[in-house]
Scaffold this motif. Structure first.
Motif, mmCIF file in Angstrom:
data_model
loop_
_atom_site.group_PDB
_atom_site.id
_atom_site.type_symbol
_atom_site.label_atom_id
_atom_site.label_comp_id
_atom_site.label_asym_id
_atom_site.label_seq_id
_atom_site.Cartn_x
_atom_site.Cartn_y
_atom_site.Cartn_z
ATOM 1 N N ALA A 76 -9.836 -3.581 3.189
ATOM 2 C CA ALA A 76 -10.258 -3.118 4.517
ATOM 3 C C ALA A 76 -9.235 -2.152 5.107
ATOM 4 O O ALA A 76 -9.611 -1.170 5.770
ATOM 5 N N VAL A 77 -7.954 -2.398 4.860
ATOM 6 C CA VAL A 77 -6.911 -1.482 5.343
ATOM 7 C C VAL A 77 -7.043 -0.130 4.646
ATOM 8 O O VAL A 77 -6.930 0.930 5.286
ATOM 9 N N GLN A 78 -7.290 -0.137 3.338
ATOM 10 C CA GLN A 78 -7.502 1.118 2.616
ATOM 11 C C GLN A 78 -8.682 1.895 3.181
ATOM 12 O O GLN A 78 -8.608 3.109 3.376
ATOM 13 N N GLU A 79 -9.780 1.199 3.438
ATOM 14 C CA GLU A 79 -10.959 1.871 3.988
ATOM 15 C C GLU A 79 -10.694 2.428 5.371
ATOM 16 O O GLU A 79 -11.181 3.511 5.722
ATOM 17 N N ALA A 80 -9.906 1.721 6.164
ATOM 18 C CA ALA A 80 -9.570 2.213 7.505
ATOM 19 C C ALA A 80 -8.712 3.475 7.425
ATOM 20 O O ALA A 80 -8.909 4.434 8.180
ATOM 21 N N ILE B 235 0.848 -1.187 0.000
ATOM 22 C CA ILE B 235 0.000 0.000 0.000
ATOM 23 C C ILE B 235 0.886 1.241 0.000
ATOM 24 O O ILE B 235 1.895 1.279 0.704
ATOM 25 N N LEU B 236 0.504 2.229 -0.789
ATOM 26 C CA LEU B 236 1.236 3.496 -0.844
ATOM 27 C C LEU B 236 0.295 4.639 -0.479
ATOM 28 O O LEU B 236 -0.824 4.719 -0.981
ATOM 29 N N VAL B 237 0.772 5.526 0.392
ATOM 30 C CA VAL B 237 0.058 6.759 0.714
ATOM 31 C C VAL B 237 0.869 7.914 0.143
ATOM 32 O O VAL B 237 2.001 8.154 0.568
ATOM 33 N N GLU B 238 0.305 8.608 -0.851
ATOM 34 C CA GLU B 238 0.994 9.754 -1.441
ATOM 35 C C GLU B 238 0.748 11.011 -0.602
ATOM 36 O O GLU B 238 -0.139 11.058 0.246
ATOM 37 N N ASN B 239 1.566 12.042 -0.866
ATOM 38 C CA ASN B 239 1.420 13.332 -0.178
ATOM 39 C C ASN B 239 1.348 13.142 1.335
ATOM 40 O O ASN B 239 0.518 13.719 2.031
ATOM 41 N N TRP B 240 2.237 12.321 1.836
ATOM 42 C CA TRP B 240 2.288 12.025 3.274
ATOM 43 C C TRP B 240 2.979 13.176 4.002
ATOM 44 O O TRP B 240 4.049 13.633 3.614
ATOM 45 N N ASN B 241 2.345 13.640 5.068
ATOM 46 C CA ASN B 241 2.970 14.620 5.944
ATOM 47 C C ASN B 241 3.612 13.874 7.096
ATOM 48 O O ASN B 241 2.935 13.149 7.835
ATOM 49 N N ILE B 242 4.920 14.044 7.226
ATOM 50 C CA ILE B 242 5.664 13.249 8.204
ATOM 51 C C ILE B 242 5.127 13.521 9.606
ATOM 52 O O ILE B 242 5.190 14.641 10.114
ATOM 53 N N ASP B 243 4.586 12.484 10.219
ATOM 54 C CA ASP B 243 4.012 12.568 11.552
ATOM 55 C C ASP B 243 4.225 11.218 12.219
ATOM 56 O O ASP B 243 3.544 10.250 11.914
ATOM 57 N N GLU B 244 5.214 11.170 13.125
ATOM 58 C CA GLU B 244 5.562 9.884 13.742
ATOM 59 C C GLU B 244 4.402 9.325 14.548
ATOM 60 O O GLU B 244 4.188 8.112 14.601
ATOM 61 N N GLY B 245 3.626 10.220 15.174
ATOM 62 C CA GLY B 245 2.485 9.745 15.952
ATOM 63 C C GLY B 245 1.435 9.119 15.071
ATOM 64 O O GLY B 245 0.897 8.050 15.389
ATOM 65 N N LEU B 246 1.153 9.751 13.926
ATOM 66 C CA LEU B 246 0.177 9.212 12.988
ATOM 67 C C LEU B 246 0.672 7.912 12.393
ATOM 68 O O LEU B 246 -0.097 6.960 12.226
ATOM 69 N N GLU B 247 1.966 7.844 12.076
ATOM 70 C CA GLU B 247 2.522 6.603 11.526
ATOM 71 C C GLU B 247 2.406 5.471 12.541
ATOM 72 O O GLU B 247 2.126 4.326 12.198
ATOM 73 N N SER B 248 2.592 5.800 13.803
ATOM 74 C CA SER B 248 2.455 4.790 14.857
ATOM 75 C C SER B 248 1.022 4.293 14.947
ATOM 76 O O SER B 248 0.774 3.099 15.122
ATOM 77 N N THR C 205 -3.059 0.687 -4.054
ATOM 78 C CA THR C 205 -2.441 -0.625 -4.119
ATOM 79 C C THR C 205 -1.932 -0.890 -5.531
ATOM 80 O O THR C 205 -2.192 -0.116 -6.457
ATOM 81 N N TYR C 206 -1.235 -1.997 -5.680
ATOM 82 C CA TYR C 206 -0.755 -2.404 -6.996
ATOM 83 C C TYR C 206 -1.915 -2.570 -7.965
ATOM 84 O O TYR C 206 -1.836 -2.133 -9.126
ATOM 85 N N GLU C 207 -3.017 -3.157 -7.497
ATOM 86 C CA GLU C 207 -4.180 -3.360 -8.368
ATOM 87 C C GLU C 207 -4.770 -2.031 -8.822
ATOM 88 O O GLU C 207 -5.253 -1.908 -9.956
ATOM 89 N N ASP C 208 -4.762 -1.026 -7.941
ATOM 90 C CA ASP C 208 -5.285 0.291 -8.316
ATOM 91 C C ASP C 208 -4.480 0.887 -9.468
ATOM 92 O O ASP C 208 -5.055 1.400 -10.445
ATOM 93 N N ARG D 269 -0.973 0.308 13.953
ATOM 94 C CA ARG D 269 -1.870 -0.484 14.811
ATOM 95 C C ARG D 269 -3.168 -0.895 14.103
ATOM 96 O O ARG D 269 -4.006 -1.566 14.676
ATOM 97 N N ILE D 270 -3.336 -0.461 12.827
ATOM 98 C CA ILE D 270 -4.509 -0.884 12.066
ATOM 99 C C ILE D 270 -4.417 -2.383 11.792
ATOM 100 O O ILE D 270 -3.356 -2.910 11.455
ATOM 101 N N GLU D 271 -5.523 -3.068 11.943
ATOM 102 C CA GLU D 271 -5.540 -4.503 11.729
ATOM 103 C C GLU D 271 -5.155 -4.821 10.283
ATOM 104 O O GLU D 271 -5.724 -4.293 9.336
ATOM 105 N N GLY D 272 -4.159 -5.671 10.133
ATOM 106 C CA GLY D 272 -3.677 -6.056 8.808
ATOM 107 C C GLY D 272 -2.388 -5.378 8.419
ATOM 108 O O GLY D 272 -1.732 -5.794 7.461
#
Length: 938
Positions: free
Chosen positions: A775-779, A586-599, A790-793, A603-606
């Protein structure tokens, strides 16, 4: 009288002459019928399938993929100046909507689905002396006002012209219920303005969402930054009451269009919209832009199909000409015989007319009937819209006229050539061969190689130059005129390139025929055997083999693409999609570096692992160099090497020459990977130490860096393409340097270096094996408002842009070319057999069996066609490498298109071509030899 009638020779009916003619020339007629039928099959298929693609493209681009209610475009924009005194009717907006709706329906019937409109006036809120701010007072059409009534956030609706609602789309101001606005129509600096007090009695929130959810255009909300709203009758009352109005009333109307097959006449509608002009109104610009854009896309699609089919059309033309010329002597003999028996030119011309009409008419009917079957399976394989019917192409008037026009053209050209030959044919052979001997210069300039070479050079240079100027450095897509110029002159360039190709092939043919002549002549002198006799025939019948060599140059060019292009495209798209997603799950573009958010994301299932990547771009000017070179450095910064090598799938990356160990080595400070083009140009070697002054010529704190490896493609690093104006950048192109480094390394390189930098960040995510990625994308979307891919997208997006018709055309051309090899083998066997009848007697009397004769004839034929097939494969590979991405509209953002072509495929293609041509050759030749009877047996 009776005696006179008895002396008159009876006239032979035309149908009997035709029957005799076709029976005597059945092999030539049959060959021409097959070739012409294949030509009309291909022509009909191109026209009909293209029309199906045209329908599908129209639906998908203009309707399916175009949200008219939310496309940031207004259909109608009208401005009316206000002067005192003025009376604005209560139903002014609805009248305006009715007028433009009627006008649109007159131009393009049954296209309008619904409309939405807003009318507004620009006013000023007087706060204190010389202190104003602008506002917009507006009202909507009846449907939108009903939505406001049912979705009022707080307060109530206006009950008179001095009460208004407040809606602030951008939250610029904080107005509340009860606030009073001092409205004036004119800014006055020297006197106190006359004002109208309006009180806010209600608040409207989420108007954009309300409109969108109720299928009302949201584009009309984006014309102003903040709104004060009232009902239509109170709006007109308030506008009429305000004095000193110096501004105007603006009306914005947005249409939602609906399309059917009737609306495919884009040229007609574009012309009508361009010609319409009403006061200061902009009319249906969104529709006209869409139609123009679709038209340009379609022109380019057709252009691509022509490029794909051009080698095959050349092959068809060459074989047709050869078959036609082969029967010239036979035809002239028949003309001479008929003239000897008293038929005049007028009668023979009538005979020729019926002959060509029957031949080409039968070919057209056969081609049409076959295309009904072939096109059905082709259209089904393209997965087009359910609205598309391939039958519609057969009933389309323009398609029918195009096919009939080309048929008429071929018919008339062939008929005129036959008439010319008829008139030149003399009764006796001696009259026909009284020709003058050509001079030396005439012989030189009559060479076909020069006849193709000179116009090829002129057309190529002229076509490339003008088409590039029309391209305008990449901005050609902004104008339909530029697109037409680009396509028109690039077709000239393609024609010139084909001429150059023919000239080169003719030169090669001349060299090969001379080589075979020398080999065949010397082999028979040195050794008397059946094999050397076959080589001897190469020198005896070298003229007959010249055209065979040329045909198999072209057959290899037509057969090869369909056998390798599908596999090549699949591999390219797979690699491109993997690189687009960073070779992660999975790739998230235009990510704003946030260690708390990355943490939290971890914890998202999957989700198993995640890591951050950064692209940092710097522009460095090197004033120490004479031409003021510009360096564009792109750092691909891996924040955590350990996590990165665990997340990224290296299966496809190792093919490029670097490995996971090379990435792991980047943990050592001041190490890097570099793009291959720059590394090889500057002779970089593994483990060699370089100062970063080699990269930054003007850096003030040099450091020594260790070069690890190079790459031609890498996840999320775009490949470097030609950009900018050609004439400017020819001698002053920027130098691109791509570096893959760790976070510590980039900090060390860039410390004490203050430069303008552009940074883009990504988040790469690895999911647990077997996890539900959707489900991870939706979360990610619902919890953190992040768009994840994702690769399929990416693969779906890449496949949607792929020229599926072009890909299928490559396959169809391969199949038809294989059929042509069989047909050509039959034709060539028959032709050579006729020329060698006098030699068969010698073979048979010397004890040669019929099988040995067929083998002996086949050996020389294989020797003739083998080298041209190998040469044509060698020509095809660079040709496809350079034009396939354009013709198939392949996405090449992260990697260039490269053909899948292992060495054994070349051998397989050569053997395949040999196999199919020998099917026709040996079958036809064996039947001739089997039925041969010696003079003695007769």
């Amino acid at each position: 009288m009776d005696q006179q009638d008895g002396s008159t020779e009876p006239q032979i009916p035309i149908r009997k002459i035709l029957a005799i003619y076709f029976k005597a020339s059945r092999k030539r007629v049959l060959s021409m019928l097959i070739i012409s039928s294949i030509f009309f099959l291909l022509l009909t298929s191109i026209v009909i399938v293209s029309y199906s693609i045209y329908q599908d493209s129209f639906y998908s681009y203009i309707e399916t993929n175009h949200n008219w209610l939310n496309d940031n475009e207004i259909s109608v924009e009208s401005h009316r100046s206000l002067e005192d005194p003025v009376t604005l009717a209560t139903n002014h907006l609805m009248n305006r909507i009715e007028e433009v709706t009627t006008q649109l329906e007159n131009m393009i019937p049954n296209i309008l689905k619904k409309s939405a409109g807003v009318i507004e006036i620009s006013l000023h809120n007087f706060i204190s002396y010389n202190n104003y701010f602008g506002i917009f007072l507006s009202t909507y059409d009846n449907t939108a006002l009903n939505l406001l009534t049912n979705n009022l956030h707080s307060g109530r609706l206006p009950e008179n012209s001095t009460e208004i609602l407040y809606y602030n789309a951008l939250n610029q101001f904080s107005f509340e219920i009860g606030d009073v606005l001092n409205l004036t129509g004119q800014i006055v600096y020297n006197d106190y303005p006359e004002i109208t007090k309006c009180q806010i009695v209600g608040i409207v929130n989420n108007l954009d969402s309300i409109f969108y959810n109720n299928n009302i255009s949201t584009d009309i909300l984006r014309e102003t930054s903040n709104y004060f709203i009232t009902t239509s009758n109170y709006f007109s009352n308030l506008v009429n009451e305000i004095d000193n109005k110096v501004h105007g009333v603006d009306v914005y109307i947005d249409f939602e269009y609906t399309f059917s097959v009737k609306h495919l006449k884009t040229n007609k509608y574009i012309k009508a919209l361009n010609e319409y002009n009403w006061e200061s109104m902009l009319f249906c610009e969104d529709l006209m832009y869409a139609l123009n854009n679709f038209k340009m896309n379609w022109y380019l699609t057709i252009y691509n199909q022509l490029l794909i089919c051009s080698p095959f059309m050349l092959l068809i033309g060459f074989i047709s000409v050869e078959i036609y010329r082969t029967g010239n002597f036979e035809k002239r003999a028949k003309y001479r015989l008929l003239k000897t028996h008293g038929m005049d030119n007028q009668s023979l011309a009538k005979f020729l007319f019926y002959e060509n009409l029957i031949l080409f008419g039968s070919s057209l009917l056969i081609g049409l009937c076959l295309s009904l079957i072939v096109d059905y399976f082709v259209v089904r394989s393209l997965n087009l819209s359910p609205n598309v019917s391939y039958i519609a192409g057969f009933s389309n008037v323009s398609s029918i006229f195009m096919i009939l026009g080309i048929f008429l053209g071929f018919f008339l050209i062939n008929y005129l050539i036959d008439l010319l030959q008829l008139r030149k044919t003399k009764v006796t052979i001696m009259e026909e061969y009284e020709t003058k001997k050509k001079r030396f210069l005439s012989k030189i300039f009559s060479l076909p190689e020069l006849n193709f070479l000179v116009p090829g050079i002129i057309l190529t240079i002229f076509g490339l130059l003008i088409s590039y100027l029309a391209y305008a450095g990449g901005n050609y897509f902004e104008s339909i005129i530029n697109v037409n110029f680009f396509i028109g002159f690039s077709i000239l360039a393609v024609l010139g390139i084909l001429f150059l190709l023919l000239a080169v092939l003719l030169f090669l043919r001349r060299g090969m025929t001379y080589l075979w002549y020398r080999i065949g002549d010397s082999a028979w002198k040195n050794t008397k055997s059946y094999f050397s006799l076959a080589l001897k025939h190469l020198s005896v019948y070298i003229r007959n083999y010249k055209n065979t060599i040329m045909v198999f140059f072209l057959i290899g060019l037509c057969v090869t693409p369909g056998l390798i292009i599908a596999k090549s495209t699949e591999e390219h798209n797979t690699l491109e999609a993997n690189l687009s997603v960073g070779c992660s799950d999975i790739l998230v573009e235009n990510w704003n570096i946030d260690e708390g958010l990355e943490s939290n994301i971890s914890r998202i299932e999957g989700v198993e692992l995640s890591t951050v990547l950064s692209n940092i771009n710097l522009v460095v000017e090197d004033s120490s160099v004479f031409d003021d070179s510009q360096y564009i450095i792109n750092f691909y910064v891996i924040s955590n090497i350990t996590e990165y090598v665990e997340i990224v799938n290296f299966t496809l990356l190792t093919q490029d020459g670097y490995s996971k160990n090379d990435i792991t080595t980047l943990e050592t400070d001041l190490t890097y990977l570099m793009n291959r083009k720059y590394a090889r140009k500057n002779d970089y070697h593994k483990d060699e130490i370089f100062s970063n002054m080699k990269i930054f010529p003007t850096i003030f704190h040099p450091k020594e860096l260790t070069y690890i490896s190079d790459f031609s493609y890498f996840p999320l690093i775009p490949i470097r393409k030609f950009e900018g104006d050609f004439f400017y950048d020819l001698f002053n192109q920027p130098i691109y340097i791509d570096l893959v480094v760790s976070e510590n390394t980039v900090d060390l390189i860039l410390e004490h270096t203050v430069r303008e930098r552009f940074q883009k960040d990504y988040l790469l995510i690895k999911t647990v094996e077997g996890a539900n990625i959707t489900a991870v994308q939706e979360a990610l979307s619902s919890k953190y408002h992040l768009t994840a891919y994702t690769y399929e997208d990416y693969l779906t997006s890449i496949d949607s842009t792929l020229n599926s018709l072009g890909l299928n055309l490559f396959k169809i051309i391969t199949i038809l070319s294989i059929v042509l090899t069989v047909v050509y083998g039959c034709f060539k066997a028959a032709n050579i057999y006729k020329e060698r009848l006098r030699l068969l007697e010698i073979f048979v009397r010397n004890g040669a069996g019929r099988g040995l004769i067929v083998v002996n004839f086949s050996v020389e034929f294989i020797l003739v066609i083998l080298v041209p097939i190998i040469v044509s494969i060698g020509i095809t590979i660079p040709y496809l490498n350079n034009v396939s991405s354009f013709m198939l509209n392949l996405v090449t953002e992260y990697t260039t298109f490269t053909l899948w072509f292992p060495w054994w495929v070349a051998i397989l293609i050569g053997l395949l071509a040999l196999f199919f041509v020998l099917i026709g050759w040996c079958t036809s030749l064996y039947l001739f030899v089997k039925t041969y009877r010696t003079h003695k047996s007769e």
